[in-house]
Design a protein around this motif. Structure first.
Motif, PDB file in Angstrom:
ATOM      1  N   MET A   1       0.841  -1.204   0.000  1.00  0.00           N
ATOM      2  CA  MET A   1       0.000   0.000   0.000  1.00  0.00           C
ATOM      3  C   MET A   1       0.872   1.249   0.000  1.00  0.00           C
ATOM      4  O   MET A   1       1.850   1.327   0.737  1.00  0.00           O
ATOM      5  N   THR A   2       0.497   2.204  -0.820  1.00  0.00           N
ATOM      6  CA  THR A   2       1.253   3.462  -0.862  1.00  0.00           C
ATOM      7  C   THR A   2       0.691   4.448   0.165  1.00  0.00           C
ATOM      8  O   THR A   2      -0.392   4.233   0.721  1.00  0.00           O
ATOM      9  N   VAL A   3       1.410   5.541   0.349  1.00  0.00           N
ATOM     10  CA  VAL A   3       0.958   6.568   1.291  1.00  0.00           C
ATOM     11  C   VAL A   3      -0.358   7.179   0.814  1.00  0.00           C
ATOM     12  O   VAL A   3      -1.258   7.465   1.604  1.00  0.00           O
ATOM     13  N   LEU A   4      -0.448   7.339  -0.497  1.00  0.00           N
ATOM     14  CA  LEU A   4      -1.659   7.938  -1.063  1.00  0.00           C
ATOM     15  C   LEU A   4      -2.872   7.047  -0.777  1.00  0.00           C
ATOM     16  O   LEU A   4      -3.946   7.538  -0.396  1.00  0.00           O
ATOM     17  N   GLU A   5      -2.672   5.733  -0.928  1.00  0.00           N
ATOM     18  CA  GLU A   5      -3.769   4.796  -0.636  1.00  0.00           C
ATOM     19  C   GLU A   5      -4.120   4.835   0.850  1.00  0.00           C
ATOM     20  O   GLU A   5      -5.298   4.778   1.215  1.00  0.00           O
ATOM     21  N   ALA A   6      -3.111   4.943   1.681  1.00  0.00           N
ATOM     22  CA  ALA A   6      -3.359   5.020   3.126  1.00  0.00           C
ATOM     23  C   ALA A   6      -4.197   6.258   3.446  1.00  0.00           C
ATOM     24  O   ALA A   6      -5.130   6.209   4.257  1.00  0.00           O
ATOM     25  N   ALA A   7      -3.887   7.366   2.784  1.00  0.00           N
ATOM     26  CA  ALA A   7      -4.636   8.609   3.007  1.00  0.00           C
ATOM     27  C   ALA A   7      -6.099   8.415   2.630  1.00  0.00           C
ATOM     28  O   ALA A   7      -7.010   8.846   3.341  1.00  0.00           O
ATOM     29  N   ARG A   8      -6.315   7.716   1.508  1.00  0.00           N
ATOM     30  CA  ARG A   8      -7.699   7.470   1.063  1.00  0.00           C
ATOM     31  C   ARG A   8      -8.444   6.610   2.085  1.00  0.00           C
ATOM     32  O   ARG A   8      -9.579   6.888   2.430  1.00  0.00           O
ATOM     33  N   ARG A   9      -7.780   5.558   2.568  1.00  0.00           N
ATOM     34  CA  ARG A   9      -8.427   4.646   3.526  1.00  0.00           C
ATOM     35  C   ARG A   9      -8.788   5.367   4.825  1.00  0.00           C
ATOM     36  O   ARG A   9      -9.750   5.020   5.501  1.00  0.00           O
ATOM     37  N   LEU A  10      -7.989   6.351   5.172  1.00  0.00           N
ATOM     38  CA  LEU A  10      -8.240   7.100   6.408  1.00  0.00           C
ATOM     39  C   LEU A  10      -9.167   8.296   6.170  1.00  0.00           C
ATOM     40  O   LEU A  10      -9.485   9.042   7.091  1.00  0.00           O
ATOM     41  N   ASN A  11      -9.576   8.463   4.912  1.00  0.00           N
ATOM     42  CA  ASN A  11     -10.363   9.633   4.546  1.00  0.00           C
ATOM     43  C   ASN A  11      -9.643  10.915   4.976  1.00  0.00           C
ATOM     44  O   ASN A  11     -10.251  11.844   5.497  1.00  0.00           O
TER      45      ASN A  11
ATOM     46  N   LEU B   1       2.801  14.988   3.353  1.00  0.00           N
ATOM     47  CA  LEU B   1       2.198  15.398   4.624  1.00  0.00           C
ATOM     48  C   LEU B   1       0.685  15.236   4.520  1.00  0.00           C
ATOM     49  O   LEU B   1       0.049  15.783   3.614  1.00  0.00           O
ATOM     50  N   ILE B   2       0.150  14.462   5.457  1.00  0.00           N
ATOM     51  CA  ILE B   2      -1.280  14.135   5.446  1.00  0.00           C
ATOM     52  C   ILE B   2      -1.886  14.493   6.797  1.00  0.00           C
ATOM     53  O   ILE B   2      -1.237  14.332   7.841  1.00  0.00           O
ATOM     54  N   LYS B   3      -3.128  14.977   6.740  1.00  0.00           N
ATOM     55  CA  LYS B   3      -3.802  15.351   7.983  1.00  0.00           C
ATOM     56  C   LYS B   3      -5.053  14.480   8.141  1.00  0.00           C
ATOM     57  O   LYS B   3      -5.864  14.409   7.220  1.00  0.00           O
ATOM     58  N   SER B   4      -5.173  13.836   9.302  1.00  0.00           N
ATOM     59  CA  SER B   4      -6.329  12.966   9.528  1.00  0.00           C
ATOM     60  C   SER B   4      -7.096  13.420  10.770  1.00  0.00           C
ATOM     61  O   SER B   4      -6.498  13.834  11.763  1.00  0.00           O
ATOM     62  N   ASP B   5      -8.418  13.325  10.690  1.00  0.00           N
ATOM     63  CA  ASP B   5      -9.242  13.689  11.850  1.00  0.00           C
ATOM     64  C   ASP B   5      -9.341  12.547  12.854  1.00  0.00           C
ATOM     65  O   ASP B   5      -9.813  12.729  13.973  1.00  0.00           O
ATOM     66  N   LYS B   6      -8.909  11.346  12.455  1.00  0.00           N
ATOM     67  CA  LYS B   6      -8.989  10.200  13.376  1.00  0.00           C
ATOM     68  C   LYS B   6      -8.004  10.376  14.526  1.00  0.00           C
ATOM     69  O   LYS B   6      -6.994  11.063  14.370  1.00  0.00           O
TER      70      LYS B   6
END
Lengths: 112, 325
Positions: free
Chosen positions: A1-11, A91-96
């Motif tokens: 899994m790439t970082v981009l896919e991880a970002a999608r999974r985490l919304n 750099l990714i920002k998640s609300d979780k």
């Protein structure tokens, strides 16, 4: 899994697309202590943290992390975004919260 | 403004006519814009109180070889006694009177986050020998004189020359990457978390561009970063230098104090003197020196209280060296 896919999974929101955004994640580190992160010897690390500071990205650069996810919906200082751009770190920002983000990434990686 | 002397004027740009018209090299212009007053000023201040006599100030100037002493009480900056005030007092016969009566209170001050270019214009326009420096909370945090600026610019220019030289050497030596010679030095300021880590990031970038083995790059970068953060967090300021030659990367962190009381204790897992504020940046877990030792092939540390600390970490790039040791 790439970082981009991880970002999608985490919304999650991708703030900066870095050089390794399409690289596969081989290891995940979740920590707010950069001193501890620097002790990890693995390659292609995805770093999850609730710390929103420039030093997170400087640390990520040192360990050649494939990306950084800042959890807990923390607002990111402008300087952090700039450092991510300068160093080419995704750099990714998640609300979780960190726990839920870890579980989501764990499941997305297909780990048992 | 109540805690500042009258005529306080930070941020007000003095007459800067023609200031941009000088044909300075671009590298110098970039340098004086990038450097902040706080990077250059003297922060170890010698101050007196209002009740001190001018004679006491005169003795202090002689002992410390300084020409201006700020008057400060409880963090409040009240005025400045300069060498001219002392000369006037000697001529006028009132050298035993107090600073309160004769200190200069009509002062121009600089703020610590102003670019150095501001300070240079102030010196050009006001013709003062020094300027007190205040922070955003309007507390006196330093004093800056021309000598401080000369010293800082010379150091920066030396770094820049080293950088240019090392790039040149690197470009000439790609066929023998383990034997090339590079030397660079980076100043590190106390609690400057805005810039801490930049040196290590630069080191890593250079090694990556030159295709050094990733595992070696990681070890060098980790050692450089940990030592740089240590300088920022624990020292009164210092420098991080790294040298690449003959198959070895040598990283040296040198500071000017305060020194480590117990080296054995400081090099053990989890021992740290860092406070909560430092931990809020993600550091201070007491693993810094431990981690440097872990990644280094050679590690040396020496420290003297009140003098400073020097840490040297060596990483072998050429694996043959490991077998020779």
């Amino acid at each position: 899994m790439t970082v981009l896919e991880a970002a999608r999974r985490l919304n999650a929101e991708v703030i900066v697309e870095g050089d390794a955004i399409a690289n596969p994640i081989r290891h995940v580190v979740a920590s707010d202590l950069m001193s501890d992160v620097l002790l990890v010897d693995e390659e292609d690390i995805l770093l999850l943290t609730s710390l929103a500071s420039d030093q997170v990205l400087r640390t990520a650069h040192i360990i050649s992390a494939v990306g950084v996810i800042v959890v807990n919906g923390k607002s990111l200082p402008n300087s952090m975004v700039q450092v991510a751009r300068d160093l080419g770190i995704t750099l990714i920002k998640s609300d979780k919260n960190k726990y839920d983000a870890c579980i989501a990434v764990h499941e997305a990686l297909g780990c048992p | 403004m109540s805690n500042l002397p009258e005529s306080y004027a930070p941020g007000h740009e003095p007459n800067s006519e023609n200031a941009e018209q000088h044909a300075e090299p671009l590298v110098l212009i970039e340098m004086i814009q990038r450097l902040k007053v706080r990077d250059v000023m003297t922060s170890k201040l010698v101050t007196v109180e209002r009740a001190s006599t001018l004679r006491q100030v005169q003795s202090l100037m002689k002992a410390k070889r300084i020409s201006g002493v700020p008057v400060e009480e409880g963090g409040r900056f009240l005025g400045l006694v300069t060498i001219n005030d002392i000369l006037r007092a000697l001529e006028g016969g009132y050298i035993d009177e107090t600073c309160q009566k004769h200190m200069s209170t009509k002062l121009v001050v600089l703020e610590d986050d102003m670019p150095l270019s501001f300070a240079l214009r102030y010196f050009e326009n006001y013709h003062y020998g020094r300027f007190p420096v205040i922070n955003r909370e309007q507390k006196l945090v330093g004093i800056i004189c021309q000598r401080d600026i000369n010293r800082a610019l010379l150091l920066e220019l030396a770094n820049e020359l080293n950088r240019i030289e090392s790039e040149w050497v690197l470009s000439k030596a790609t066929d023998q990457p383990f034997n090339l010679y590079v030397l660079r030095e980076f100043p590190v300021s106390k609690y400057d978390f805005e810039n801490a880590g930049k040196a290590a990031n630069t080191v890593k970038q250079i090694l990556k561009e030159k295709n050094f083995p990733p595992k070696v790059i990681r070890r060098i970068a980790v050692a450089a970063y940990e030592l740089e953060i240590n300088l920022c967090v624990h020292s009164d300021g210092g420098s991080l230098s790294w040298q690449l030659s003959n198959g070895r990367a040598e990283i040296i962190a040198t500071d000017s104090g305060p020194g480590i009381p117990d080296l054995e204790w400081a090099c053990k897992d989890g021992n740290s003197t860092a406070n909560e504020w430092i931990r809020s940046f993600g550091f201070g877990a007491g693993m810094g020196l431990v981690n440097v030792k872990r990644v280094a092939d050679e590690f040396e540390i020496e420290s003297t209280i009140g003098v400073g600390t020097r840490v040297k970490a060596v990483i072998y790039i050429d694996s043959k060296l490991k077998t020779e040791v």
